[in-house]
Design a protein around this motif. Sequence first.
Motif, mmCIF file in Angstrom:
data_model
loop_
_atom_site.group_PDB
_atom_site.id
_atom_site.type_symbol
_atom_site.label_atom_id
_atom_site.label_comp_id
_atom_site.label_asym_id
_atom_site.label_seq_id
_atom_site.Cartn_x
_atom_site.Cartn_y
_atom_site.Cartn_z
ATOM 1 N N MET A 116 9.179 2.044 23.091
ATOM 2 C CA MET A 116 7.965 2.763 22.687
ATOM 3 C C MET A 116 8.159 3.457 21.337
ATOM 4 O O MET A 116 7.344 3.309 20.422
ATOM 5 N N LYS A 117 9.258 4.227 21.206
ATOM 6 C CA LYS A 117 9.507 4.956 19.972
ATOM 7 C C LYS A 117 9.738 4.011 18.791
ATOM 8 O O LYS A 117 9.269 4.267 17.676
ATOM 9 N N ILE A 118 10.477 2.931 19.053
ATOM 10 C CA ILE A 118 10.757 1.965 17.989
ATOM 11 C C ILE A 118 9.474 1.309 17.501
ATOM 12 O O ILE A 118 9.258 1.149 16.295
ATOM 13 N N LEU A 119 8.606 0.937 18.439
ATOM 14 C CA LEU A 119 7.327 0.324 18.067
ATOM 15 C C LEU A 119 6.471 1.296 17.259
ATOM 16 O O LEU A 119 5.828 0.909 16.269
ATOM 17 N N LEU A 120 6.458 2.553 17.687
ATOM 18 C CA LEU A 120 5.698 3.572 16.970
ATOM 19 C C LEU A 120 6.256 3.763 15.564
ATOM 20 O O LEU A 120 5.496 3.883 14.592
ATOM 21 N N LEU A 121 7.579 3.785 15.449
ATOM 22 C CA LEU A 121 8.232 3.952 14.147
ATOM 23 C C LEU A 121 7.882 2.810 13.206
ATOM 24 O O LEU A 121 7.471 3.044 12.054
ATOM 25 N N VAL A 122 8.005 1.591 13.682
ATOM 26 C CA VAL A 122 7.718 0.414 12.853
ATOM 27 C C VAL A 122 6.250 0.390 12.433
ATOM 28 O O VAL A 122 5.924 0.140 11.264
ATOM 29 N N ALA A 123 5.362 0.646 13.392
ATOM 30 C CA ALA A 123 3.923 0.650 13.096
ATOM 31 C C ALA A 123 3.587 1.717 12.061
ATOM 32 O O ALA A 123 2.782 1.484 11.149
ATOM 33 N N ASN A 124 4.200 2.878 12.188
ATOM 34 C CA ASN A 124 3.950 3.977 11.266
ATOM 35 C C ASN A 124 4.423 3.634 9.859
ATOM 36 O O ASN A 124 3.733 3.903 8.865
ATOM 37 N N ILE A 125 5.601 3.046 9.763
ATOM 38 C CA ILE A 125 6.156 2.666 8.457
ATOM 39 C C ILE A 125 5.262 1.630 7.781
ATOM 40 O O ILE A 125 4.952 1.739 6.581
ATOM 41 N N ILE A 126 4.831 0.631 8.539
ATOM 42 C CA ILE A 126 3.964 -0.422 7.979
ATOM 43 C C ILE A 126 2.629 0.167 7.519
ATOM 44 O O ILE A 126 2.153 -0.110 6.415
ATOM 45 N N LEU A 127 2.016 0.990 8.377
ATOM 46 C CA LEU A 127 0.720 1.587 8.053
ATOM 47 C C LEU A 127 0.814 2.469 6.814
ATOM 48 O O LEU A 127 -0.034 2.381 5.909
ATOM 49 N N GLN A 128 1.831 3.309 6.749
ATOM 50 C CA GLN A 128 1.980 4.206 5.603
ATOM 51 C C GLN A 128 2.250 3.428 4.319
ATOM 52 O O GLN A 128 1.748 3.798 3.251
ATOM 53 N N SER A 129 3.019 2.367 4.401
ATOM 54 C CA SER A 129 3.304 1.546 3.221
ATOM 55 C C SER A 129 2.032 0.897 2.692
ATOM 56 O O SER A 129 1.786 0.861 1.476
ATOM 57 N N ILE A 130 1.207 0.391 3.604
ATOM 58 C CA ILE A 130 -0.067 -0.236 3.210
ATOM 59 C C ILE A 130 -0.993 0.792 2.576
ATOM 60 O O ILE A 130 -1.611 0.537 1.529
ATOM 61 N N ILE A 131 -1.107 1.961 3.193
ATOM 62 C CA ILE A 131 -1.963 3.025 2.652
ATOM 63 C C ILE A 131 -1.479 3.445 1.271
ATOM 64 O O ILE A 131 -2.275 3.621 0.344
ATOM 65 N N PHE A 132 -0.161 3.592 1.116
ATOM 66 C CA PHE A 132 0.409 4.008 -0.169
ATOM 67 C C PHE A 132 0.006 3.050 -1.284
ATOM 68 O O PHE A 132 -0.500 3.477 -2.330
ATOM 69 N N VAL A 133 0.226 1.770 -1.059
ATOM 70 C CA VAL A 133 -0.084 0.765 -2.082
ATOM 71 C C VAL A 133 -1.570 0.772 -2.417
ATOM 72 O O VAL A 133 -1.961 0.699 -3.589
ATOM 73 N N ASN A 134 -2.419 0.892 -1.410
ATOM 74 C CA ASN A 134 -3.865 0.845 -1.639
ATOM 75 C C ASN A 134 -4.396 2.103 -2.326
ATOM 76 O O ASN A 134 -5.359 2.026 -3.092
ATOM 77 N N VAL A 135 -3.770 3.258 -2.057
ATOM 78 C CA VAL A 135 -4.166 4.474 -2.770
ATOM 79 C C VAL A 135 -3.839 4.337 -4.257
ATOM 80 O O VAL A 135 -4.648 4.697 -5.119
ATOM 81 N N ILE A 136 -2.658 3.809 -4.553
ATOM 82 C CA ILE A 136 -2.274 3.596 -5.958
ATOM 83 C C ILE A 136 -3.239 2.623 -6.632
ATOM 84 O O ILE A 136 -3.688 2.841 -7.766
ATOM 85 N N LYS A 137 -3.590 1.542 -5.928
ATOM 86 C CA LYS A 137 -4.545 0.567 -6.482
ATOM 87 C C LYS A 137 -5.905 1.218 -6.725
ATOM 88 O O LYS A 137 -6.552 0.953 -7.752
ATOM 89 N N TYR A 138 -6.337 2.050 -5.796
ATOM 90 C CA TYR A 138 -7.640 2.719 -5.930
ATOM 91 C C TYR A 138 -7.645 3.645 -7.151
ATOM 92 O O TYR A 138 -8.613 3.655 -7.928
ATOM 93 N N ILE A 139 -6.580 4.412 -7.319
ATOM 94 C CA ILE A 139 -6.499 5.331 -8.465
ATOM 95 C C ILE A 139 -6.489 4.545 -9.769
ATOM 96 O O ILE A 139 -7.179 4.898 -10.731
ATOM 97 N N ASN A 140 -5.709 3.483 -9.818
ATOM 98 C CA ASN A 140 -5.641 2.664 -11.030
ATOM 99 C C ASN A 140 -6.995 2.050 -11.367
ATOM 100 O O ASN A 140 -7.368 1.940 -12.543
ATOM 101 N N LYS A 141 -7.731 1.668 -10.335
ATOM 102 C CA LYS A 141 -9.031 1.029 -10.556
ATOM 103 C C LYS A 141 -10.103 2.043 -10.945
ATOM 104 O O LYS A 141 -10.917 1.789 -11.844
ATOM 105 N N SER A 142 -10.109 3.199 -10.291
ATOM 106 C CA SER A 142 -11.186 4.169 -10.506
ATOM 107 C C SER A 142 -10.928 5.112 -11.678
ATOM 108 O O SER A 142 -11.869 5.639 -12.269
ATOM 109 N N ASP A 143 -9.655 5.320 -12.006
ATOM 110 C CA ASP A 143 -9.334 6.325 -13.025
ATOM 111 C C ASP A 143 -8.610 5.736 -14.233
ATOM 112 O O ASP A 143 -8.273 6.455 -15.161
ATOM 113 N N ASN A 144 -8.378 4.438 -14.213
ATOM 114 C CA ASN A 144 -7.633 3.784 -15.288
ATOM 115 C C ASN A 144 -6.293 4.480 -15.553
ATOM 116 O O ASN A 144 -5.877 4.663 -16.698
ATOM 117 N N ALA A 145 -5.632 4.882 -14.467
ATOM 118 C CA ALA A 145 -4.389 5.637 -14.612
ATOM 119 C C ALA A 145 -3.191 4.737 -14.910
ATOM 120 O O ALA A 145 -2.220 5.172 -15.511
#
Length: 217
Positions: A1-30
């Motif tokens: 249970m804990k291992i599955l939660l850990l892996v899912a959390n890492i994957i989700l956070q990594s995806i969110i991180f990349v997409n936030v950076i993409k959003y900022i680059n697209k909307s703010d020309n950063a």
Amino acid sequence: MKILLLVANIILQSIIFVNVIKYINKSDNAHIELSNKGKGVILTLITISNGVLLTVNENLNTYLLLSVGAFYLILVGYIDYKTKSIYSFINYIVGFPLSIIILLNILSARVQVKEFIIGLFFIAILSVIMFTLKIIGSGDVDVFILLYLFLSLVVGAELLPFIAIAEIILSILIGGVMSIVGIIYLYFIKKIKISKNTTFAFAPSIATAGIFLFILM
């Protein structure tokens, strides 16, 4: 249970991180750089922080809360390092639900109002003083306060005022070390002349201090 939660959390956070950076680059020309090497570093930080937090916290709710806090700190720390800016929309997205959770905990007496307000007063006053002295930017004030809100949910009421002070002191100490390392790197390796106008991002120091405090708590 804990291992599955850990892996899912890492994957989700990594995806969110990349997409936030993409959003900022697209909307703010950063043009925030996120190379494969950079992605590897971020993935490593997310994995280590989640792994350690899950190890030291038996309560999964506490782990999830601090995991979100650590991810937030890694995200704003990276963005500030690359742009010397902290985007308010990230603080709003994190701060709004966090404030609701704290309000519910106050109403249920899980968070002591008096100690919480004293700690919040300390962190607000000290960070505003640092901003006035131009040690930090206005965005760093928000990060300090949000870090305090996360910590207020996991530490004892009697420790809240001390936690507020610890945030500031630890961040300053880490910031001093990072500044020295940065100056050495720029001057001796990059051969860039250092002037009195040379500045360094402070959010990475707050992030390092915050994650360290998360682990200790």
